[in-house]
Design a protein around this motif. Structure first.
Motif, PDB file in Angstrom:
ATOM      1  N   ILE A   1       0.841  -1.203   0.000  1.00 42.22           N
ATOM      2  CA  ILE A   1       0.000   0.000   0.000  1.00 42.22           C
ATOM      3  C   ILE A   1       0.877   1.253   0.000  1.00 42.22           C
TER       4      ILE A   1
ATOM      5  N   ASN B   1       1.662   5.002 -10.263  1.00 42.83           N
ATOM      6  CA  ASN B   1       0.672   4.037  -9.775  1.00 42.83           C
ATOM      7  C   ASN B   1      -0.231   3.584 -10.935  1.00 42.83           C
TER       8      ASN B   1
ATOM      9  N   GLY C   1      -9.132  -3.826   1.728  1.00 42.96           N
ATOM     10  CA  GLY C   1      -8.885  -2.561   1.053  1.00 42.96           C
ATOM     11  C   GLY C   1      -9.963  -1.557   1.391  1.00 42.96           C
TER      12      GLY C   1
ATOM     13  N   CYS D   1      -8.423   5.289  -3.124  1.00 37.39           N
ATOM     14  CA  CYS D   1      -8.496   3.858  -2.812  1.00 37.39           C
ATOM     15  C   CYS D   1      -7.162   3.342  -2.296  1.00 37.39           C
ATOM     16  N   TRP D   2      -7.199   2.132  -1.766  1.00 38.43           N
ATOM     17  CA  TRP D   2      -6.012   1.364  -1.421  1.00 38.43           C
ATOM     18  C   TRP D   2      -6.425  -0.096  -1.356  1.00 38.43           C
TER      19      TRP D   2
ATOM     20  N   SER E   1      -3.830   2.178 -10.257  1.00 35.98           N
ATOM     21  CA  SER E   1      -4.841   3.193  -9.967  1.00 35.98           C
ATOM     22  C   SER E   1      -5.218   3.979 -11.226  1.00 35.98           C
TER      23      SER E   1
ATOM     24  N   VAL F   1       0.750   5.291  -1.636  1.00 32.57           N
ATOM     25  CA  VAL F   1      -0.243   5.910  -0.753  1.00 32.57           C
ATOM     26  C   VAL F   1       0.361   6.064   0.640  1.00 32.57           C
TER      27      VAL F   1
END
Length: 185
Positions: free
Chosen positions: A35, A138, A80, A98-99, A141, A39
């Protein structure tokens, strides 16, 4: 508490609240390295009290109608989450984020969960513009933004310092009429 079914794989979307701090911390701890690549959440949630404080901040945002946070649960395990980092109902704007733990990656969970919250933002709260701000590195994402039909509006070069390095940040968005047209198709 409510749960929204995200598919036939046992995935659900549920609100995350301060009383779930232990489970939230355990989840972040399981995915800390993965993660944290893009993030900063693992840098904030260092222990259970920090997890509780983070979730309390989002409970306060929900009460003020300025943000929300939801967990993605797979077969009863938190794996998540998605959130509205910011929400300005008067202006009709919000930023979604998000994660995800590595064990849950590649299943479409984030795309399904973000679809639910964007539907809610647009159709229930009257949000006109949903932003998706993402580190340029990322790719997972960025792929979510593409799958959601968002438009890449630009890249801010070396915008922020994260873990000792400067990073570019991309801005993606979808407008309510675009979202409705895509969902109707």
């Amino acid at each position: 508490m409510f749960a929204i079914n995200l598919g036939d794989d046992g995935a659900e979307l549920r609100p995350l609240e301060p009383w779930q701090a232990e489970k939230f911390f355990a989840h972040i701890d399981r995915g800390r390295e993965y993660i944290g690549r893009h993030v900063g959440l693992p840098d904030i949630v260092k222990d259970v009290p920090a997890a509780r404080a983070f979730l309390q901040a989002y409970a306060d945002k929900a009460a003020a109608d300025t943000g929300r946070i939801f967990g993605i649960w797979l077969e009863g395990t938190l794996v998540g989450g998605v959130m509205f980092r910011t929400m300005d109902v008067a202006q009709g704007t919000c930023e979604a984020g998000c994660w995800l733990e590595p064990t849950a990656a590649g299943r479409g969970l984030v795309t399904r969960a973000v679809t639910v919250i964007v539907d809610w933002a647009v159709e229930v709260r009257g949000i006109h513009r949903v932003e998706w701000i993402v580190a340029s590195a990322n790719q997972a994402s960025i792929n979510v933004a593409k799958r959601l039909g968002m438009t890449h509006e630009g890249t801010q070069r070396e915008l922020y310092l994260y873990r000792g390095e400067r990073h570019d940040e991309q801005i993606w968005s979808v407008l309510a009429p675009e979202w409705r047209k895509r969902r109707a198709a």
